[in-house]
Scaffold this motif. Sequence first.
Motif, mmCIF file in Angstrom:
data_model
loop_
_atom_site.group_PDB
_atom_site.id
_atom_site.type_symbol
_atom_site.label_atom_id
_atom_site.label_comp_id
_atom_site.label_asym_id
_atom_site.label_seq_id
_atom_site.Cartn_x
_atom_site.Cartn_y
_atom_site.Cartn_z
ATOM 1 N N THR A 1 14.708 -93.956 -2.273
ATOM 2 C CA THR A 1 13.736 -93.851 -1.184
ATOM 3 C C THR A 1 14.391 -93.218 0.046
ATOM 4 O O THR A 1 15.466 -93.662 0.478
ATOM 5 C CB THR A 1 13.167 -95.234 -0.826
ATOM 6 N N VAL A 2 13.760 -92.180 0.594
ATOM 7 C CA VAL A 2 14.303 -91.435 1.742
ATOM 8 C C VAL A 2 13.282 -91.392 2.869
ATOM 9 O O VAL A 2 12.098 -91.691 2.688
ATOM 10 C CB VAL A 2 14.688 -89.994 1.317
ATOM 11 N N HIS A 3 13.759 -90.983 4.053
ATOM 12 C CA HIS A 3 12.851 -90.763 5.177
ATOM 13 C C HIS A 3 13.232 -89.462 5.885
ATOM 14 O O HIS A 3 14.358 -88.961 5.744
ATOM 15 C CB HIS A 3 12.879 -91.939 6.164
ATOM 16 N N ASN A 4 12.271 -88.923 6.624
ATOM 17 C CA ASN A 4 12.481 -87.691 7.415
ATOM 18 C C ASN A 4 13.036 -86.557 6.550
ATOM 19 O O ASN A 4 13.922 -85.816 6.987
ATOM 20 C CB ASN A 4 13.435 -87.943 8.598
ATOM 21 N N LEU A 5 12.494 -86.403 5.350
ATOM 22 C CA LEU A 5 13.054 -85.399 4.446
ATOM 23 C C LEU A 5 12.804 -83.986 4.958
ATOM 24 O O LEU A 5 13.656 -83.099 4.807
ATOM 25 C CB LEU A 5 12.461 -85.576 3.045
ATOM 26 N N SER A 6 11.633 -83.780 5.559
ATOM 27 C CA SER A 6 11.283 -82.463 6.100
ATOM 28 C C SER A 6 11.458 -81.388 5.025
ATOM 29 O O SER A 6 10.943 -81.526 3.926
ATOM 30 C CB SER A 6 12.133 -82.169 7.345
ATOM 31 N N THR A 7 12.224 -80.354 5.301
ATOM 32 C CA THR A 7 12.400 -79.273 4.324
ATOM 33 C C THR A 7 13.611 -79.485 3.418
ATOM 34 O O THR A 7 13.922 -78.637 2.586
ATOM 35 C CB THR A 7 12.577 -77.933 5.057
ATOM 36 N N TYR A 8 14.298 -80.611 3.628
ATOM 37 C CA TYR A 8 15.456 -80.889 2.772
ATOM 38 C C TYR A 8 14.982 -81.332 1.379
ATOM 39 O O TYR A 8 13.818 -81.689 1.171
ATOM 40 C CB TYR A 8 16.347 -81.960 3.400
ATOM 41 N N VAL B 1 14.789 -86.090 -19.792
ATOM 42 C CA VAL B 1 14.943 -86.277 -18.345
ATOM 43 C C VAL B 1 13.715 -85.752 -17.624
ATOM 44 O O VAL B 1 13.185 -84.686 -17.949
ATOM 45 C CB VAL B 1 16.214 -85.559 -17.834
ATOM 46 N N GLY B 2 13.257 -86.506 -16.620
ATOM 47 C CA GLY B 2 12.123 -86.083 -15.804
ATOM 48 C C GLY B 2 12.266 -86.581 -14.387
ATOM 49 O O GLY B 2 13.105 -87.442 -14.093
ATOM 50 N N VAL B 3 11.438 -86.054 -13.473
ATOM 51 C CA VAL B 3 11.471 -86.484 -12.079
ATOM 52 C C VAL B 3 10.046 -86.532 -11.542
ATOM 53 O O VAL B 3 9.216 -85.680 -11.857
ATOM 54 C CB VAL B 3 12.347 -85.539 -11.222
ATOM 55 N N THR B 4 9.758 -87.571 -10.780
ATOM 56 C CA THR B 4 8.480 -87.696 -10.076
ATOM 57 C C THR B 4 8.769 -88.200 -8.670
ATOM 58 O O THR B 4 9.897 -88.606 -8.367
ATOM 59 C CB THR B 4 7.525 -88.668 -10.790
ATOM 60 N N HIS B 5 7.753 -88.170 -7.822
ATOM 61 C CA HIS B 5 7.954 -88.679 -6.460
ATOM 62 C C HIS B 5 6.666 -89.304 -5.954
ATOM 63 O O HIS B 5 5.567 -89.069 -6.480
ATOM 64 C CB HIS B 5 8.402 -87.556 -5.511
ATOM 65 N N SER B 6 6.808 -90.110 -4.934
ATOM 66 C CA SER B 6 5.677 -90.735 -4.275
ATOM 67 C C SER B 6 5.650 -90.247 -2.830
ATOM 68 O O SER B 6 6.443 -90.715 -1.991
ATOM 69 C CB SER B 6 5.801 -92.265 -4.342
ATOM 70 N N ASP B 7 4.777 -89.239 -2.558
ATOM 71 C CA ASP B 7 4.610 -88.687 -1.215
ATOM 72 C C ASP B 7 5.939 -88.196 -0.624
ATOM 73 O O ASP B 7 6.189 -88.324 0.578
ATOM 74 C CB ASP B 7 3.970 -89.749 -0.299
ATOM 75 N N HIS B 8 6.791 -87.660 -1.477
ATOM 76 C CA HIS B 8 8.090 -87.120 -1.076
ATOM 77 C C HIS B 8 8.997 -88.169 -0.425
ATOM 78 O O HIS B 8 10.005 -87.813 0.187
ATOM 79 C CB HIS B 8 7.931 -85.917 -0.121
ATOM 80 N N ARG B 9 8.636 -89.435 -0.589
ATOM 81 C CA ARG B 9 9.469 -90.489 0.017
ATOM 82 C C ARG B 9 10.342 -91.187 -1.028
ATOM 83 O O ARG B 9 11.534 -91.383 -0.826
ATOM 84 C CB ARG B 9 8.598 -91.534 0.734
ATOM 85 N N THR B 10 9.724 -91.586 -2.140
ATOM 86 C CA THR B 10 10.490 -92.222 -3.213
ATOM 87 C C THR B 10 10.566 -91.261 -4.383
ATOM 88 O O THR B 10 9.544 -90.789 -4.888
ATOM 89 C CB THR B 10 9.846 -93.543 -3.653
ATOM 90 N N TRP B 11 11.806 -90.984 -4.804
ATOM 91 C CA TRP B 11 12.052 -90.022 -5.881
ATOM 92 C C TRP B 11 12.547 -90.786 -7.104
ATOM 93 O O TRP B 11 13.521 -91.549 -7.039
ATOM 94 C CB TRP B 11 13.075 -88.973 -5.433
ATOM 95 N N PHE B 12 11.816 -90.573 -8.186
ATOM 96 C CA PHE B 12 12.087 -91.334 -9.411
ATOM 97 C C PHE B 12 12.748 -90.433 -10.459
ATOM 98 O O PHE B 12 12.214 -89.370 -10.803
ATOM 99 C CB PHE B 12 10.790 -91.894 -9.997
ATOM 100 N N LEU B 13 13.889 -90.907 -10.951
ATOM 101 C CA LEU B 13 14.540 -90.239 -12.077
ATOM 102 C C LEU B 13 14.126 -90.971 -13.353
ATOM 103 O O LEU B 13 14.330 -92.176 -13.481
ATOM 104 C CB LEU B 13 16.066 -90.284 -11.929
ATOM 105 N N HIS B 14 13.535 -90.228 -14.293
ATOM 106 C CA HIS B 14 13.087 -90.801 -15.562
ATOM 107 C C HIS B 14 14.040 -90.363 -16.674
ATOM 108 O O HIS B 14 14.337 -89.168 -16.803
ATOM 109 C CB HIS B 14 11.671 -90.317 -15.916
#
Length: 299
Positions: free
Chosen positions: A34-41, A67-80
């Motif tokens: 989970t991240v915050h203030n990701l902006s363009t990063y 391997v897969g990846v999903t996210h929740s509103d660019h805040r939480t990034w899930f590695l599958h």
Amino acid sequence: MSDYIQATSYEPGFSGPIENVTTPLGREAILACTVHNLSTYKVAWLRVDTQTILTIHTHVISRSRRVGVTHSDHRTWFLHIRELRETDRGWYMCQINTDPMKSQLGYLDIVVPPDIIDRGTSTDQTVREAASVSLTCAATGSPQPQITWRREHSKTIPLADGSQVTSLEGPVLNITRVSRQHAGAYLCIASNGVPPTVSKRIMLTVEFPPVITIRNQLVGAALGTDLVLECETEAFPKPPQRISGTFRSVLRLSLRRIKNSDYGSYKCVSKNSLGDTEGTIKLYPMPPPALENKHGLTL
């Protein structure tokens, strides 16, 4: 150490640690960052031990179809990681491509149900009475399985000190002085908290020479009566007589209308591959039972 408090400068950062994940073999594991203030990063996932980039942003870099990846509103990034293998166990890094780069780690543990392996596990055993025997059981799994020994049909296990127990722990079951009471099926049970629990059946056969038991060594009978003489023998391998128990054979000799020539000594003999033994029954005459007339007088 990562700072999980949102900075006033609106720099990107992590909002919390990656929780370690424990998942059974063959299932899907999901690690969350989970991240915050990701902006363009962008957020990337890496395998730490091989320094392999698995995902960057929404793109899967790994060649593995698992391997897969999903996210929740660019805040939480899930590695599958699907169809988990034991080789997937290890540390994974979540990375933000700031300058300098920011990262944090999470551990993926793979639990594996127990499996009893033939190599290192005893097969059926045949031993002489009074000898020693060791039954072994080898199992794989993660966590390392615990081995429990039990007897089939809830029989107890006799110990050298004369006590009896319903189960014993450990990969080796040592019986220092085998008796015929030890004979039968033993279950090696492997468990590690990950279902299913597995077991293997090991048959222990105990061989011993015959032993004869005669309940009545002196038997009296009147002339003209019928009689059956009996000897009981215990042995394994079993002698070729009628079986009435696990090791027990019964030798029977029927005598009809006993004559004077029938009186005397009779021998019963039992043999197997380990030896032979005999017992003696002596048949002696007895007066016929007294008769009563209709007036109740003994004749």
